[in-house]
Design a protein around this motif. Structure first.
Motif, short mmCIF file in Angstrom:
data_model
loop_
_atom_site.label_atom_id
_atom_site.label_comp_id
_atom_site.label_asym_id
_atom_site.label_seq_id
_atom_site.Cartn_x
_atom_site.Cartn_y
_atom_site.Cartn_z
N ASP A 41 -10.30 -22.29 -2.50
CA ASP A 41 -10.78 -23.65 -2.28
C ASP A 41 -12.27 -23.69 -2.62
OD1 ASP A 41 -11.74 -26.02 -1.37
OD2 ASP A 41 -11.37 -25.61 0.76
N PRO A 42 -12.65 -24.37 -3.67
CA PRO A 42 -14.05 -24.31 -4.08
C PRO A 42 -14.97 -25.17 -3.23
CG PRO A 42 -12.83 -25.74 -5.55
CD PRO A 42 -11.83 -25.20 -4.56
N HIS A 43 -14.39 -25.91 -2.28
CA HIS A 43 -15.20 -26.84 -1.49
C HIS A 43 -15.69 -26.24 -0.17
CE1 HIS A 43 -12.51 -29.34 -4.01
NE2 HIS A 43 -13.61 -30.02 -4.21
N THR A 44 -15.00 -25.23 0.34
CA THR A 44 -15.31 -24.72 1.67
C THR A 44 -15.89 -23.31 1.58
OG1 THR A 44 -13.36 -25.93 2.38
CG2 THR A 44 -14.35 -24.47 3.99
N PRO A 45 -17.05 -23.08 2.16
CA PRO A 45 -17.66 -21.75 2.07
C PRO A 45 -16.84 -20.69 2.81
CG PRO A 45 -19.27 -23.39 2.79
CD PRO A 45 -17.93 -24.05 2.83
#
Ligand code: FAD
Ligand code: SF4
Ligand code: SF4
Ligand code: FES
Lengths: 331, 283
Positions: free
Chosen positions: B7-11
Motif C-alpha cells: 500500500d503506497p499510502h500508509t507508512p
C-alpha cells in the motif's frame, strides 16, 4: 445503454425512488442566490434550472479536508472511513466529464482508498444543461459518464441508464417509466479544449505578462475548477500523543506551492500561471497530452481580474475541434 | 518504475536506531523498518527515494545514503532545515518513525554495466550518490573505473570524508575533493583543492565517450556543470541528474513536484539530461 421515458409529473416519485439508493443531493440556491450541491431534504429546494454551482461536485469525492491516516504510539494506520451512500442528482455533462477525469487521477493507478470508497458510494444522475455566458463546451450536451441521465423532452424526460447501478435504478423506478426510443444522439463532451502544445507557455503573447501582473494569487480559479485536485498532506498531533494526517486542497497559484527549504521552484506569478496552463491544457505525467478543461467556465467567472487562460491557447476555436464521446457508464 | 504491491499510502513502522552527527546541521540516521517493509525495500535502486514520516511532524522525501540492509535497516543522511527535519534531529533513539517507498526512478544501473562512472556531488548531494557508490563498489568487476568529485562549502561540511579517503587509499575509487573556501586548514588535517566543481572538472581527463556521469547537488550546480560535460563530449543520454522538488505524495498525484509536464516523483528524481533539455523549468 438503455432508454426510457417518464412524465414531468413523475419527477417527484422518481426522486423519492432514488432516495432508496442513498442520501439525495442536488442543486439548490443559497439565500445569496449562489447555486450549490446540497442535501435535498425538501424536494422543493431542487433547482433543475441552475446554471452551475460555485463549488463543483468534486467536493463529494475529494472533500476540502480528509483525514487519511491516524497514528498512535508512532504507528500509522488508515483512518476508518464510512461515507454515506449519496445519489447526486442533476449533474451537468461538463461536471460529469470532470469526475471521469478525477477518476483517472485517483483510481487508474494505485487507487487512493478514501477516494475509491467515496466513489463507490456515489451514484451520479446527470441532466442536460443550458449554456450560460461563461461556459464554452461545443453545444448543449446530452449525456455523460454517469449511472442515469435525464434529458428534457416534451412534457417529461428521456432517461438513459448504463452499467449495473444504472440498471438497478431503472429497475426500481420501473413503474414510473415507459418505453422510449432514443431521440437524438445522447452524447457527452469530453474535453472542451483539446490538448495544447506545451511550448505555448513560453509564447510571446502579451497576455502572459498582463496576466502575471494582474493575478492576485487568490486561487479562486483552482478552488472552483472541477478538475483541479492539487493537495497538501498535513499532520496534526493531538494532546494524547496520537495524531492524524490530513489531505487538504492546495492551490498552484499560491506562492508556497513550489517552495522547499531554501528555494522556490515557482517563485513568480508567471511561473505559476505557466504551471496552471500546463496542468489544465497539456496534462502532467501520466496524463501527459490530455487536457483537463471541461469548459464549465467557472474560472473565468470567479476571477476578480478577468483572467482567462484560454485566451492563450492556440487555434481559432479550440472548443469546436473535439468530437463528442458516446455516453458510457461511470465506472 | 518498479511495480509496487504494498500500500503506497500508509507508512511502514520504523524505529530510530542511531544518530551519528556528520556536521553542525547534518546527521546520519540508522532506521530499522518493520519486517513487512523488507521486501519492498530490497527492490531499492540507488537514486530512488523514501517518504520518511516523523509522527506528529509530517513526512519528507529522503534519498537513502546506502542500500537498505537485509534486515531493513536504512541509512538516511538528513540536514536540519525546517519543521520535520528539526523534529527528526531531536528525536530520541528508539522512537517510532514511518517509511513509505521506495519510489521514483533511480540510476539506470543495468545500462551502466561495464562503463566508467563519474560522480559529481555538491554539498548534501553526496547522500543519494553515496548509495550509488555503495552499489557500484559491491560489484566492482561489473563496472568500470569509479571517480567521485565532491565539492563542499568548507572542509567541516565535507560529509563522509574519512570513509571516502579510505576507499580512495584502497584504490577502489578515484577521489577529488574541493571546497569553496578553506578558512584555516590545520596541518595534519586532510587536504583538498580550493575551488568550484566546474573548475575541477575542466582539468580532468576521462573517457567521455563511454562514461556515465551522475550529478547531484544544489540547483545552481547543474547549470554550471552541464556545459562542461557536454563540451567534454559526454552524450546527454549518459548525464544523469538527481533533482529535488517539493514533494508531498511521492506517487504522482499531489502535483507539487512538476517540472514541465513531468512529475519528479514518478518520472524522476533521476533524469537524463536528454530528457530535460526540452524542459526549461528543470534546471
Ligand atoms: C527526492 C528527494 C530526496 C531528498 N533527499 C534528501 C536527503 O537525502 N537528505 C536531506 O537532508 N534532504 C533531502 N531532501 C530534501 C528534504 O526532503 C527537505 O529538506 C525536507 O523536506 C525539508 O522539510 P522540513 O519540514 O524540515 O522543512 P520546512 O522548510 O519546514 O518544510 C516546509 C514544508 O515544505 C516541504 N519541503 C521543504 N523542503 C522540501 C524539499 N526539498 N522537498 C520536498 N518538500 C520540501 C516540507 O515537507 C514541509 O512540509 C530530498 C528531497 C527530495 C525531493
Ligand atoms: S479550467 Fe476553468 S473552464 Fe476549464 S474546467 Fe477548470 S474551471 Fe472549468
Ligand atoms: S482567480 Fe484570477 S486572480 Fe485569482 S489566482 Fe486565479 S487567475 Fe489569479
Ligand atoms: S510528490 Fe506528489 S505528485 Fe510528485
Amino acid at each position: 445503454m438503455e432508454h426510457a421515458y417518464f412524465k414531468q409529473t413523475q419527477l417527484g416519485p422518481l426522486l423519492e425512488t432514488l432516495r432508496l439508493f442513498g442520501e439525495l443531493h442536488g442543486p439548490v440556491l443559497s439565500e445569496a442566490g449562489v447555486a450549490s450541491f446540497a442535501a435535498l431534504d425538501d424536494l422543493g429546494a431542487l433547482r433543475l434550472d441552475y446554471g452551475k454551482t460555485r463549488i463543483p461536485p468534486k467536493k463529494y469525492l475529494f472533500p476540502f479536508r480528509e483525514e487519511l491516516l491516524q497514528y498512535r504510539d508512532g504507528i500509522y494506520r488508515q483512518s476508518p472511513l464510512d461515507p454515506p451512500n449519496i445519489v447526486l442528482f442533476g449533474v451537468h455533462p461538463c461536471d460529469l466529464a470532470a469526475i471521469a477525469y478525477l477518476d483517472r487521477v485517483f483510481l487508474a493507478e494505485r487507487p487512493e482508498p478514501a477516494y475509491a470508497l467515496r466513489r463507490e458510494r456515489l451514484t451520479l444522475v446527470g441532466v442536460s444543461c443550458e449554456p450560460d455566458d461563461f461556459c464554452f463546451c461545443s453545444q448543449p450536451q446530452e449525456g455523460g459518464a454517469c449511472d442515469l441521465f435525464l434529458a428534457p423532452r416534451k412534457d417529461g424526460f428521456q432517461l438513459a441508464f448504463a452499467g449495473a447501478k444504472g440498471a438497478a435504478l431503472a429497475e426500481a423506478a420501473r413503474g414510473l417509466l415507459s418505453e422510449a426510443r432514443p431521440e437524438g444522439e445522447m452524447s457527452a463532451p469530453f474535453r472542451a479544449i483539446p490538448a495544447q502544445d506545451p511550448q505555448l507557455r513560453f509564447s510571446d503573447h502579451p497576455l502572459w505578462q498582463k496576466f502575471a501582473l494582474t493575478c492576485v494569487s487568490c486561487g479562486a480559479c483552482s478552488v472552483c475548477c472541477p478538475t483541479c485536485y492539487c493537495f497538501d498532506l498535513r499532520e496534526y498531533p493531538s494532546l494524547d500523543g496520537g495524531g492524524t494526517r490530513l489531505r487538504e486542497w492546495d492551490n498552484c497559484l499560491f506562492a508556497t506551492h513550489g517552495e522547499v527549504a531554501g528555494a522556490n521552484f515557482r517563485a513568480s506569478r508567471l511561473d505559476r500561471l505557466r504551471y496552471r496552463f500546463l496542468h489544465k491544457y497539456c496534462g502532467f505525467s501520466p496524463l501527459e497530452g490530455m487536457s483537463s478543461c471541461v469548459g464549465c467556465g467557472r474560472c473565468k467567472e470567479v476571477c476578480p481580474v478577468d483572467i482567462d487562460l484560454r485566451e492563450l491557447c492556440g487555434g481559432p476555436d479550440a472548443a469546436a475541434a473535439v468530437p463528442p464521446a458516446p455516453l458510457r457508464p461511470a465506472s | 518504475m518498479n511495480r509496487t504491491t504494498f500500500d503506497p499510502h500508509t507508512p511502514f513502522a520504523a524505529t530510530l536506531l542511531d544518530r551519528r552527527s556528520l556536521s553542525e546541521d547534518t546527521a546520519l540516521f540508522s532506521v530499522l523498518a518493520e519486517p513487512a517493509a523488507v521486501e519492498p525495500l530490497a527492490r531499492f535502486l540507488p537514486g530512488q527515494f523514501l517518504q520518511l514520516s516523523v509522527p506528529g511532524a509530517g513526512e519528507i522525501p529522503i534519498s537513502p545514503a546506502d542500500l537498505p540492509s537485509a534486515d531493513g535497516t536504512l541509512q538516511l543522511c538528513v540536514r536540519r532545515v525546517g519543521h520535520v527535519t528539526e523534529h527528526l534531529h531531536r528525536a530520541e533513539i528508539g522512537c517510532k518513525l514511518g517509511v513509505r517507498g521506495p519510489f521514483g526512478v533511480g540510476f539506470p544501473v543495468e545500462e551502466m554495466t561495464g562503463r566508467p562512472v563519474l560522480l559529481l556531488a555538491g554539498g548534501l548531494g553526496i547522500a543519494p550518490l553515496r548509495s550509488l557508490i555503495c552499489y557500484l563498489l559491491r560489484q566492482p568487476e561489473r563496472f568500470g573505473e569509479i571517480t567521485l568529485m565532491y565539492g563542499a562549502k568548507q572542509p567541516q561540511l565535507m560529509l563522509f570524508r574519512e570513509e571516502l579517503s579510505v576507499l580512495a587509499a584502497q584504490g577502489r575509487l578515484r577521489l577529488y575533493l574541493t571546497v569553496d573556501f578553506a578558512p584555516q586548514q590545520p596541518t595534519g588535517d586532510f587536504s583538498c583543492a580550493v575551488g568550484l566543481l566546474p573548475e575541477l572538472l575542466q582539468g580532468f581527463v576521462f573517457d567521455a565517450q563511454r562514461s556515465y556521469v551522475a550529478v547531484c547537488g544544489p540547483p545552481p550546480l547543474y547549470r554550471c556543470l552541464m556545459d562542461e560535460l557536454l563540451g567534454a563530449g559526454v552524450a546527454a543520454e549518459r548525464i544523469l541528474l538527481s533533482l529535488e522538488r517539493r514533494m508531498r505524495c511521492g506517487i504522482g498525484r499531489c502535483c507539487h513536484c512538476a517540472l514541465g509536464q513531468k512529475l519528479c516523483c514518478i518520472d524522476g528524481p533521476v533524469f537524463r539530461l536528454s530528457e530535460l533539455q526540452r524542459i526549461p523549468e528543470a534546471l
